[in-house]
Design a protein around this motif. Structure first.
Motif, PDB file in Angstrom:
ATOM      1  N   GLN A   1       0.832  -1.202   0.000  1.00 26.84           N
ATOM      2  CA  GLN A   1       0.000   0.000   0.000  1.00 26.84           C
ATOM      3  C   GLN A   1       0.869   1.257   0.000  1.00 26.84           C
ATOM      4  O   GLN A   1       0.613   2.203  -0.739  1.00 26.84           O
ATOM      5  CB  GLN A   1      -0.944   0.007   1.204  1.00 26.84           C
ATOM      6  N   GLU A   2       1.914   1.261   0.840  1.00 23.79           N
ATOM      7  CA  GLU A   2       2.828   2.408   0.906  1.00 23.79           C
ATOM      8  C   GLU A   2       3.581   2.591  -0.410  1.00 23.79           C
ATOM      9  O   GLU A   2       3.757   3.711  -0.885  1.00 23.79           O
ATOM     10  CB  GLU A   2       3.815   2.250   2.060  1.00 23.79           C
ATOM     11  N   MET A   3       4.023   1.484  -1.001  1.00 21.52           N
ATOM     12  CA  MET A   3       4.737   1.556  -2.270  1.00 21.52           C
ATOM     13  C   MET A   3       3.823   2.071  -3.369  1.00 21.52           C
ATOM     14  O   MET A   3       4.244   2.894  -4.196  1.00 21.52           O
ATOM     15  CB  MET A   3       5.297   0.178  -2.639  1.00 21.52           C
ATOM     16  N   GLU A   4       2.594   1.615  -3.399  1.00 25.02           N
ATOM     17  CA  GLU A   4       1.646   2.064  -4.415  1.00 25.02           C
ATOM     18  C   GLU A   4       1.454   3.581  -4.328  1.00 25.02           C
ATOM     19  O   GLU A   4       1.503   4.282  -5.346  1.00 25.02           O
ATOM     20  CB  GLU A   4       0.308   1.351  -4.244  1.00 25.02           C
ATOM     21  N   THR A   5       1.270   4.088  -3.128  1.00 22.13           N
ATOM     22  CA  THR A   5       1.095   5.532  -2.925  1.00 22.13           C
ATOM     23  C   THR A   5       2.342   6.296  -3.389  1.00 22.13           C
ATOM     24  O   THR A   5       2.236   7.277  -4.126  1.00 22.13           O
ATOM     25  CB  THR A   5       0.809   5.835  -1.443  1.00 22.13           C
ATOM     26  N   ALA A   6       3.517   5.826  -2.982  1.00 22.92           N
ATOM     27  CA  ALA A   6       4.765   6.497  -3.368  1.00 22.92           C
ATOM     28  C   ALA A   6       4.978   6.445  -4.876  1.00 22.92           C
ATOM     29  O   ALA A   6       5.371   7.442  -5.482  1.00 22.92           O
ATOM     30  CB  ALA A   6       5.943   5.858  -2.639  1.00 22.92           C
ATOM     31  N   PHE A   7       4.717   5.295  -5.490  1.00 21.30           N
ATOM     32  CA  PHE A   7       4.887   5.173  -6.934  1.00 21.30           C
ATOM     33  C   PHE A   7       3.992   6.147  -7.671  1.00 21.30           C
ATOM     34  O   PHE A   7       4.416   6.797  -8.624  1.00 21.30           O
ATOM     35  CB  PHE A   7       4.599   3.744  -7.391  1.00 21.30           C
ATOM     36  N   GLN A   8       2.743   6.249  -7.250  1.00 22.17           N
ATOM     37  CA  GLN A   8       1.819   7.170  -7.905  1.00 22.17           C
ATOM     38  C   GLN A   8       2.302   8.607  -7.756  1.00 22.17           C
ATOM     39  O   GLN A   8       2.230   9.390  -8.699  1.00 22.17           O
ATOM     40  CB  GLN A   8       0.406   7.008  -7.347  1.00 22.17           C
ATOM     41  N   GLU A   9       2.821   8.974  -6.593  1.00 23.47           N
ATOM     42  CA  GLU A   9       3.337  10.330  -6.374  1.00 23.47           C
ATOM     43  C   GLU A   9       4.526  10.639  -7.276  1.00 23.47           C
ATOM     44  O   GLU A   9       4.702  11.764  -7.703  1.00 23.47           O
ATOM     45  CB  GLU A   9       3.728  10.524  -4.906  1.00 23.47           C
ATOM     46  N   PHE A  10       5.362   9.638  -7.577  1.00 23.16           N
ATOM     47  CA  PHE A  10       6.539   9.827  -8.425  1.00 23.16           C
ATOM     48  C   PHE A  10       6.235   9.601  -9.905  1.00 23.16           C
ATOM     49  O   PHE A  10       7.124   9.736 -10.737  1.00 23.16           O
ATOM     50  CB  PHE A  10       7.664   8.883  -7.997  1.00 23.16           C
ATOM     51  N   GLY A  11       5.011   9.226 -10.232  1.00 27.30           N
ATOM     52  CA  GLY A  11       4.655   8.975 -11.625  1.00 27.30           C
ATOM     53  C   GLY A  11       5.159   7.646 -12.147  1.00 27.30           C
ATOM     54  O   GLY A  11       5.375   7.476 -13.340  1.00 27.30           O
ATOM     55  N   ILE A  12       5.342   6.695 -11.255  1.00 27.18           N
ATOM     56  CA  ILE A  12       5.857   5.375 -11.630  1.00 27.18           C
ATOM     57  C   ILE A  12       4.692   4.405 -11.805  1.00 27.18           C
ATOM     58  O   ILE A  12       3.825   4.304 -10.943  1.00 27.18           O
ATOM     59  CB  ILE A  12       6.812   4.832 -10.537  1.00 27.18           C
ATOM     60  N   GLU A  13       4.688   3.709 -12.931  1.00 27.91           N
ATOM     61  CA  GLU A  13       3.745   2.612 -13.140  1.00 27.91           C
ATOM     62  C   GLU A  13       4.519   1.323 -12.910  1.00 27.91           C
ATOM     63  O   GLU A  13       5.647   1.174 -13.374  1.00 27.91           O
ATOM     64  CB  GLU A  13       3.147   2.654 -14.540  1.00 27.91           C
ATOM     65  N   ALA A  14       3.939   0.393 -12.184  1.00 27.18           N
ATOM     66  CA  ALA A  14       4.653  -0.832 -11.830  1.00 27.18           C
ATOM     67  C   ALA A  14       3.661  -1.946 -11.547  1.00 27.18           C
ATOM     68  O   ALA A  14       2.473  -1.713 -11.399  1.00 27.18           O
ATOM     69  CB  ALA A  14       5.517  -0.591 -10.595  1.00 27.18           C
ATOM     70  N   ARG A  15       4.188  -3.139 -11.459  1.00 27.70           N
ATOM     71  CA  ARG A  15       3.415  -4.295 -11.006  1.00 27.70           C
ATOM     72  C   ARG A  15       4.100  -4.808  -9.758  1.00 27.70           C
ATOM     73  O   ARG A  15       5.293  -5.137  -9.782  1.00 27.70           O
ATOM     74  CB  ARG A  15       3.387  -5.366 -12.081  1.00 27.70           C
ATOM     75  N   ILE A  16       3.368  -4.852  -8.675  1.00 30.25           N
ATOM     76  CA  ILE A  16       3.904  -5.325  -7.397  1.00 30.25           C
ATOM     77  C   ILE A  16       3.280  -6.691  -7.129  1.00 30.25           C
ATOM     78  O   ILE A  16       2.064  -6.821  -7.115  1.00 30.25           O
ATOM     79  CB  ILE A  16       3.545  -4.350  -6.254  1.00 30.25           C
ATOM     80  N   VAL A  17       4.119  -7.687  -6.918  1.00 30.37           N
ATOM     81  CA  VAL A  17       3.635  -9.045  -6.695  1.00 30.37           C
ATOM     82  C   VAL A  17       4.183  -9.550  -5.373  1.00 30.37           C
ATOM     83  O   VAL A  17       5.379  -9.487  -5.117  1.00 30.37           O
ATOM     84  CB  VAL A  17       4.077  -9.989  -7.838  1.00 30.37           C
TER      85      VAL A  17
END
Length: 90
Positions: free
Chosen positions: A41-57
């Motif tokens: 959840q924390e990574m998703e929030t941080a990624f969105q703030e930095f403009g990063i699209e990713a897949r977290i598994v």
């Protein structure tokens, strides 16, 4: 690709739920799953703030042994992180 191994999940959960709840770790509470869920959840929030699209598994059976990784993958959680408005801030 990044691979993150949480090595103190039981300690983190123990600090969060206290001594009384400590007895539940491993019986009712899956410490690794709980910590990974919060971390995702924390990574998703941080990624969105930095403009990063990713897949977290999150997997249940991946093991790091030295600098070798053993896979017998059983996916516990899978999340695609997308930008809300589709643009990247400069």
């Amino acid at each position: 690709m990044l691979l993150i191994e949480v090595t103190n999940a039981r300690d983190v959960v123990r600090r969060r739920i206290g001594r009384l709840g400590e007895r539940l770790i491993g019986k009712v509470v899956d410490a690794e799953a709980q910590v990974e869920k919060a971390l995702i959840q924390e990574m998703e929030t941080a990624f969105q703030e930095f403009g990063i699209e990713a897949r977290i598994v999150s997997t249940q059976t991946t093991k790091l042994i030295g600098n070798r990784c053993e896979f017998s993958i059983r996916v516990r959680d899978d999340r695609d992180v997308k930008l809300n408005d589709g643009s990247v801030d400069s």
